[in-house]
Enzyme design. Sequence first.
Site, PDB file in Angstrom:
ATOM      1  N   ASN A  12       0.862  -1.183   0.000  1.00  0.00           N
ATOM      2  CA  ASN A  12       0.000   0.000   0.000  1.00  0.00           C
ATOM      3  C   ASN A  12       0.900   1.234   0.000  1.00  0.00           C
ATOM      4  O   ASN A  12       1.482   1.575   1.014  1.00  0.00           O
ATOM      5  CB  ASN A  12      -0.886  -0.034   1.261  1.00  0.00           C
ATOM      6  CG  ASN A  12      -1.669   1.253   1.448  1.00  0.00           C
ATOM      7  OD1 ASN A  12      -1.780   2.060   0.525  1.00  0.00           O
ATOM      8  ND2 ASN A  12      -2.215   1.443   2.653  1.00  0.00           N
ATOM      9  N   LYS A  14       0.137   4.277  -0.324  1.00  0.00           N
ATOM     10  CA  LYS A  14      -0.477   5.507   0.212  1.00  0.00           C
ATOM     11  C   LYS A  14      -0.226   6.661  -0.775  1.00  0.00           C
ATOM     12  O   LYS A  14      -0.154   6.412  -1.982  1.00  0.00           O
ATOM     13  CB  LYS A  14       0.048   5.788   1.618  1.00  0.00           C
ATOM     14  CG  LYS A  14      -0.061   4.546   2.515  1.00  0.00           C
ATOM     15  CD  LYS A  14       0.161   4.807   3.955  1.00  0.00           C
ATOM     16  CE  LYS A  14       0.023   3.498   4.715  1.00  0.00           C
ATOM     17  NZ  LYS A  14       0.138   3.664   6.153  1.00  0.00           N
ATOM     18  N   HIS A 102      -9.437   1.462   4.965  1.00  0.00           N
ATOM     19  CA  HIS A 102      -8.157   1.637   5.660  1.00  0.00           C
ATOM     20  C   HIS A 102      -8.363   2.623   6.818  1.00  0.00           C
ATOM     21  O   HIS A 102      -9.148   3.569   6.703  1.00  0.00           O
ATOM     22  CB  HIS A 102      -7.105   2.160   4.679  1.00  0.00           C
ATOM     23  CG  HIS A 102      -5.725   2.160   5.245  1.00  0.00           C
ATOM     24  ND1 HIS A 102      -5.286   3.147   6.113  1.00  0.00           N
ATOM     25  CD2 HIS A 102      -4.698   1.291   5.116  1.00  0.00           C
ATOM     26  CE1 HIS A 102      -4.039   2.870   6.473  1.00  0.00           C
ATOM     27  NE2 HIS A 102      -3.664   1.735   5.891  1.00  0.00           N
ATOM     28  N   GLU A 104      -6.708   5.033   7.828  1.00  0.00           N
ATOM     29  CA  GLU A 104      -6.490   6.449   7.485  1.00  0.00           C
ATOM     30  C   GLU A 104      -7.730   7.023   6.816  1.00  0.00           C
ATOM     31  O   GLU A 104      -8.057   8.194   7.020  1.00  0.00           O
ATOM     32  CB  GLU A 104      -5.241   6.586   6.593  1.00  0.00           C
ATOM     33  CG  GLU A 104      -3.970   6.411   7.408  1.00  0.00           C
ATOM     34  CD  GLU A 104      -2.785   5.838   6.649  1.00  0.00           C
ATOM     35  OE1 GLU A 104      -2.765   5.870   5.413  1.00  0.00           O
ATOM     36  OE2 GLU A 104      -1.853   5.340   7.331  1.00  0.00           O
ATOM     37  N   GLU A 174      -5.287  -4.501  10.958  1.00  0.00           N
ATOM     38  CA  GLU A 174      -4.252  -3.483  11.138  1.00  0.00           C
ATOM     39  C   GLU A 174      -4.504  -2.711  12.431  1.00  0.00           C
ATOM     40  O   GLU A 174      -5.332  -1.784  12.449  1.00  0.00           O
ATOM     41  CB  GLU A 174      -4.266  -2.501   9.966  1.00  0.00           C
ATOM     42  CG  GLU A 174      -3.954  -3.142   8.632  1.00  0.00           C
ATOM     43  CD  GLU A 174      -3.363  -2.132   7.644  1.00  0.00           C
ATOM     44  OE1 GLU A 174      -2.310  -2.419   7.103  1.00  0.00           O
ATOM     45  OE2 GLU A 174      -3.958  -1.060   7.456  1.00  0.00           O
ATOM     46  N   GLY A 180       2.714   2.710  10.718  1.00  0.00           N
ATOM     47  CA  GLY A 180       3.669   3.799  10.504  1.00  0.00           C
ATOM     48  C   GLY A 180       4.388   4.239  11.766  1.00  0.00           C
ATOM     49  O   GLY A 180       5.037   5.279  11.792  1.00  0.00           O
ATOM     50  N   SER A 220       3.615  -1.718  10.367  1.00  0.00           N
ATOM     51  CA  SER A 220       5.073  -1.790  10.532  1.00  0.00           C
ATOM     52  C   SER A 220       5.658  -3.165  10.194  1.00  0.00           C
ATOM     53  O   SER A 220       6.577  -3.634  10.872  1.00  0.00           O
ATOM     54  CB  SER A 220       5.481  -1.354  11.947  1.00  0.00           C
ATOM     55  OG  SER A 220       5.069  -0.018  12.191  1.00  0.00           O
TER      56      SER A 220
END
Length: 260
Positions: A12, A14, A102, A104, A174, A180, A220
């Site tokens: 991904n 992003k 996701h 985010e 996730e 991140g 991560s």
Amino acid sequence: MSERRKPLISGNWKMNHNHFEAIQTVQKLSYQLTRDDYDAVDVSVHPPFTNLRSVQTVLEADDIPVALGAQHCHWEDKGAFTGEVSPPMLAKLNVRYVIAGHSERRDLFDETDEMVNRKVRAILAAGMTPIMCVGEHLEEREDGTAEQRVSSQVEAGLADVSPEQVAGMVIAYEPIWAIGTGRTATPEDAQAMSATIREVVRRSKGADSAGSVRIQYGGSVKPTNAGELMGQPDIDGALVGGASLDPDNFSRIVQFRHTT
Ligand code: PGA
């Protein structure tokens, strides 16, 4: 249980890489990966929308068996939705996997479980495979409600999706606190939540769907921890953010079987 599910490792990207950088990245990735890698693992890359056509062209022209993925879509086929992209538009570019929900998107763009469910159904209706993301915030992990949160996301996201469709889907676990941040869930914690997700699928869609649905871990993931995570019985792949931008790192994650 069905026979062992083939792992899916997804990159991904992003909001990273312009289309020139995207082309270089997939070309370098293809130099690192071998036929044995593709036999052992399914691989997808999820560039930003502006790169999809360029990456599709490279993958098809060079016969690279990496699947094209998208990061997001709207649920309607067309219409007055400025800035959005529809599932049939993605399908036309031979996009195979689309990430839905996701964290985010949920946290920064207010996507709700109901919106995620609409997207999942629209992606399936367009003949593509959703990678539906679920995961808890740090506070939920600390106050002991993580399982409840993740279970309700799974149930809501799969509402009105048939057991046969769920069987072909991907669910990405996730934990938001691990994305991140350099903090990874322990393999035991990631396994425990993946088993919970599979149990929720079993209760709502039946044993065949639960045995076939692929569950990825994300947060991560690096070449150094991929093997141990992927060695867990209910983890069938990884959704990789930062480490997927660099073809050397990403190919080493795809080749995790050499580190176990
Ligand atoms: P990360 O991102 O690997 O950079 O933690 C994972 C993701 O958000 O899918």
